[in-house]
Design a protein around this motif. Structure first.
Motif, PDB file in Angstrom:
ATOM      1  N   ARG A 201     -65.819  17.661  -4.220  1.00  0.00           N
ATOM      2  CA  ARG A 201     -65.890  16.674  -3.155  1.00  0.00           C
ATOM      3  C   ARG A 201     -64.692  15.892  -2.895  1.00  0.00           C
ATOM      4  O   ARG A 201     -64.154  15.189  -3.823  1.00  0.00           O
ATOM      5  N   THR A 202     -64.440  15.313  -1.645  1.00  0.00           N
ATOM      6  CA  THR A 202     -63.566  14.213  -1.532  1.00  0.00           C
ATOM      7  C   THR A 202     -64.365  13.308  -0.630  1.00  0.00           C
ATOM      8  O   THR A 202     -64.919  13.511   0.607  1.00  0.00           O
ATOM      9  N   TRP A 203     -64.295  11.892  -1.000  1.00  0.00           N
ATOM     10  CA  TRP A 203     -65.522  11.036  -0.390  1.00  0.00           C
ATOM     11  C   TRP A 203     -64.514  10.032   0.310  1.00  0.00           C
ATOM     12  O   TRP A 203     -63.469   9.764  -0.114  1.00  0.00           O
ATOM     13  N   VAL A 204     -64.959   9.454   1.509  1.00  0.00           N
ATOM     14  CA  VAL A 204     -64.311   8.473   2.257  1.00  0.00           C
ATOM     15  C   VAL A 204     -65.317   7.193   2.197  1.00  0.00           C
ATOM     16  O   VAL A 204     -66.451   7.377   2.497  1.00  0.00           O
ATOM     17  N   MET A 205     -64.781   6.290   1.858  1.00  0.00           N
ATOM     18  CA  MET A 205     -65.631   4.988   1.228  1.00  0.00           C
ATOM     19  C   MET A 205     -65.524   3.991   2.522  1.00  0.00           C
ATOM     20  O   MET A 205     -64.256   4.144   3.367  1.00  0.00           O
ATOM     21  N   ARG A 206     -66.225   3.230   2.761  1.00  0.00           N
ATOM     22  CA  ARG A 206     -66.096   2.289   4.037  1.00  0.00           C
ATOM     23  C   ARG A 206     -66.697   0.890   3.564  1.00  0.00           C
ATOM     24  O   ARG A 206     -67.661   0.946   2.660  1.00  0.00           O
ATOM     25  N   ASN A 207     -66.013  -0.141   3.878  1.00  0.00           N
ATOM     26  CA  ASN A 207     -66.486  -1.697   3.792  1.00  0.00           C
ATOM     27  C   ASN A 207     -67.346  -2.301   4.816  1.00  0.00           C
ATOM     28  O   ASN A 207     -67.342  -1.530   5.824  1.00  0.00           O
ATOM     29  N   ALA A 208     -67.625  -3.398   4.634  1.00  0.00           N
ATOM     30  CA  ALA A 208     -68.561  -3.951   5.781  1.00  0.00           C
ATOM     31  C   ALA A 208     -67.883  -4.090   6.939  1.00  0.00           C
ATOM     32  O   ALA A 208     -68.526  -4.481   8.161  1.00  0.00           O
ATOM     33  N   ALA A 209     -66.487  -4.451   6.946  1.00  0.00           N
ATOM     34  CA  ALA A 209     -65.725  -4.541   8.250  1.00  0.00           C
ATOM     35  C   ALA A 209     -65.411  -3.292   8.765  1.00  0.00           C
ATOM     36  O   ALA A 209     -64.823  -3.242  10.077  1.00  0.00           O
TER      37      ALA A 209
END
Length: 315
Positions: A201-209
Motif C-alpha cells: 500500500r502507498t498512503w497519502v497523508m493529510r493535515n488540518a490545513a
C-alpha cells in the motif's frame, strides 16, 4: 401459483450463482434448492439457468424473471418479518462479519448489553479483515469498510477510519522524529500489503490545513493484516501506519507514541451493512439500531472521526 420456496430458491441461486451457496443461506440442502428451481422451470416452461461445472448463469428469460420477482419476494419476506416483529421479541441466529481486531476490541464489549436486552438473539460472528460476499455468505449484518455494495444491501456510515503514524517508546529512543510524512523514509517501518491483492500500500497523508503528502516508508517488514501491523509496531520492529481504533488503547497506556500528530490517512468509512428490505427481520433491526446508538453515545466516537467528505487514501 408458484410456492414461496421455489421463488426464493431461484432468487437466492441467481444472486449467489450457486445452488450450494443458496442452500447455505436458506438452510436447505443443495439438492432441495436444485429441485425447487427445476420445478419452477417446469411450471414456467422455460429454462432459467445455464448449468455448468463452473456454476450457474442466468438465461435471458431467467434474467427478466429475476428482475420481475425479486422486489415482490423482498416485500413478502418483509411482511413476514413485520409479523414476527409485532408478535414478540427479536429472535434467531444473527450472522455477522466484522474485522477481527476491531470486532474483538470494540464490538465484543457491547455484546453483554445487547444479549441482556435481546436474549433470544444468538450472534454468529465471522471475524475476517477481508470484505466478504454478504449475499452468498448469507450474512444478516456486516461492519467494516471496502465492501462492494450488492443489490439489495444498504450501508449506514458510522465514522471514518484514520491511520496514524505510531511507534513504541523503545523504538523511538535515540531516533530523530520526522517533521512530515516524507521524513518517514529515514526510519525503519512495518508496511502494509492489501489483504485483497497483496500489493504494497502507498498512503497519502493529510493535515488540518488540507495539505497532502505521500508517506514514504522504508520497510523492514511487510504484513497483510492490520492487527499484525499493530502488533509488530508494539514490538518495536518499526514505525507503523496503524488504524486509530486499533492504536487508541495503546496510545492511552503509553505502549505507543504518535508521530506526525497533525497528519493522518483517511482510508474511508466504517459502516454497518444490511439488507435494504423496507421491513427488516426483527433481530437485524434490533442489532443495527443498537450498534448505531452505541457508536453515537459511547467512547467509539472518540476513536472514529465523525462522517464527512472522503479524503484521498491509498493507491
Amino acid at each position: 401459483m408458484e410456492t414461496l420456496a421455489n421463488l426464493e430458491s431461484f432468487v437466492r441461486s441467481a444472486e449467489s450463482g450457486s445452488f450450494s451457496l443458496a442452500a447455505r443461506r436458506l438452510t436447505l440442502t443443495p439438492a432441495a434448492v436444485s429441485r425447487n428451481v427445476a420445478q419452477l422451470e417446469r411450471n414456467l416452461g422455460v429454462r432459467l439457468f445455464q448449468r455448468s461445472t463452473r456454476g450457474l448463469t442466468l438465461t435471458e428469460a431467467g434474467d427478466r424473471f429475476l428482475q420481475s420477482v425479486r422486489t415482490g419476494l423482498d416485500s413478502i419476506q418483509g411482511a413476514i418479518a413485520d409479523v414476527s416483529l409485532n408478535a414478540g421479541q427479536p429472535a434467531g441466529i444473527l450472522k455477522l462479519t466484522a474485522p477481527a481486531g476491531f470486532g474483538i476490541q470494540y464490538l465484543l464489549p457491547l455484546m453483554p448489553a445487547f444479549l441482556e436486552r435481546y436474549p433470544a438473539v444468538i450472534p454468529d460472528w465471522y471475524l475476517d479483515n477481508r470484505p466478504l460476499d454478504l449475499i452468498s455468505g448469507g450474512f444478516d449484518v456486516a461492519i467494516g469498510g471496502g465492501f462492494d455494495l450488492p443489490d439489495g444491501m444498504v450501508a449506514k456510515e458510522l465514522g471514518r477510519i484514520h491511520l496514524i503514524a505510531v511507534a513504541s517508546p523503545a523504538f523511538l529512543r535515540d531516533r530523530s522524529r520526522p517533521e512530515d510524512p516524507a521524513g518517514l523514509a529515514h526510519l525503519p517501518c512495518v508496511a502494509m500489503r492489501s489483504p485483497l491483492n497483496l500489493r504494497l500500500r502507498t498512503w497519502v497523508m493529510r493535515n488540518a490545513a488540507g495539505t497532502e503528502m505521500t508517506a514514504v516508508e522504508k520497510p523492514v517488514m511487510m504484513v497483510n493484516d492490520p492487527d499484525a501491523l499493530c502488533s509488530a509496531t508494539l514490538m518495536g520492529i518499526g514505525v507503523g501506519l496503524v488504524a486509530l481504533p486499533l492504536a487508541a488503547l495503546h496510545l492511552e497506556s503509553g505502549a505507543l507514541e504518535r508521530l506526525l500528530p497533525d497528519w493522518h490517512v483517511d482510508v474511508g468509512s466504517m459502516s454497518v451493512y444490511f439488507t435494504g428490505q423496507k421491513l427488516l427481520p426483527a433481530k437485524t433491526r434490533a442489532f443495527v439500531d443498537f450498534i448505531i446508538d452505541a457508536f453515537r453515545t459511547q467512547k467509539l466516537q472518540q476513536v472514529m472521526p465523525a462522517p464527512r467528505t472522503m479524503n484521498k487514501g491509498a493507491s
